[in-house]
Design an enzyme around this catalytic site. Sequence first.
Site, PDB file in Angstrom:
ATOM      1  N   ASP A  37     -41.481   0.565 -12.783  1.00  0.00           N
ATOM      2  CA  ASP A  37     -42.198  -0.802 -12.508  1.00  0.00           C
ATOM      3  C   ASP A  37     -40.933  -1.984 -13.018  1.00  0.00           C
ATOM      4  O   ASP A  37     -41.731  -2.764 -13.576  1.00  0.00           O
ATOM      5  CB  ASP A  37     -43.278  -0.940 -13.325  1.00  0.00           C
ATOM      6  N   LYS A  67     -48.131   2.961  -6.925  1.00  0.00           N
ATOM      7  CA  LYS A  67     -49.273   3.350  -7.509  1.00  0.00           C
ATOM      8  C   LYS A  67     -50.148   1.788  -7.621  1.00  0.00           C
ATOM      9  O   LYS A  67     -49.762   0.846  -7.707  1.00  0.00           O
ATOM     10  CB  LYS A  67     -48.978   3.713  -8.710  1.00  0.00           C
ATOM     11  N   CYS A 125     -46.929   0.914 -19.142  1.00  0.00           N
ATOM     12  CA  CYS A 125     -46.625   1.997 -18.067  1.00  0.00           C
ATOM     13  C   CYS A 125     -45.519   2.839 -18.472  1.00  0.00           C
ATOM     14  O   CYS A 125     -45.500   4.045 -17.963  1.00  0.00           O
ATOM     15  CB  CYS A 125     -46.502   1.133 -16.730  1.00  0.00           C
TER      16      CYS A 125
END
Length: 200
Positions: free
Chosen positions: A16, A111, A153
């Site tokens: 990310d 996602k 994350c």
Amino acid sequence: MTATDTPVRRALLVVDVQNDFVEGGSLAVTGGRDVASRITAHLAARAGDYVAVVASRDWHDAGSTNGGHFAEPGAEPDFVTSWPVHCVHDDAGSDFAPELALDHVTHHVRKGRGEAAYSAFEGVTDTGQHLVDLLRSHDVTEVDVVGLATDHCVRATALDARRHDLGTRLLAGLHAGVAPGSTEAALIEMRAAGVEVVEP
């Protein structure tokens, strides 16, 4: 190496590193741009160490709370289970940070379409393949984890890697967290689960 040893096949998971998570983004992590640059340098020097380099992205729906992941319009996010709007698919905030060079990335996973998603293992490729199946198809035995944010994350991805019995390393200096307290707690939790924190 004995006959029973399995050769190490390592993948890099880049979690990310997106515009909304670096300075200037809607959920900026201090040091995010520097982390992106450091990951680029790491790949320039060490891409050959990996049988796969997988980059994940949050990829949320516009005009939706994404299952309560975004705060309701007019409501304040609690920054625990609800968040400001971020990484809406096809918006600039969901793009990779420009400091992250993608030359050595071999696979992409996305996602969070319509739902909360933290771990890269919740993501799928463009063909719908889940990350764990992608890694298995390359006979990956160990992963290095880098990216944003350490306490969210990155943490979730590293813990899931251990749940899938992958040797897991978090590369020091190639990740950054939202807050010092939650970052330290995440590091303690990851180490307890068997994640090694190592210099790249």
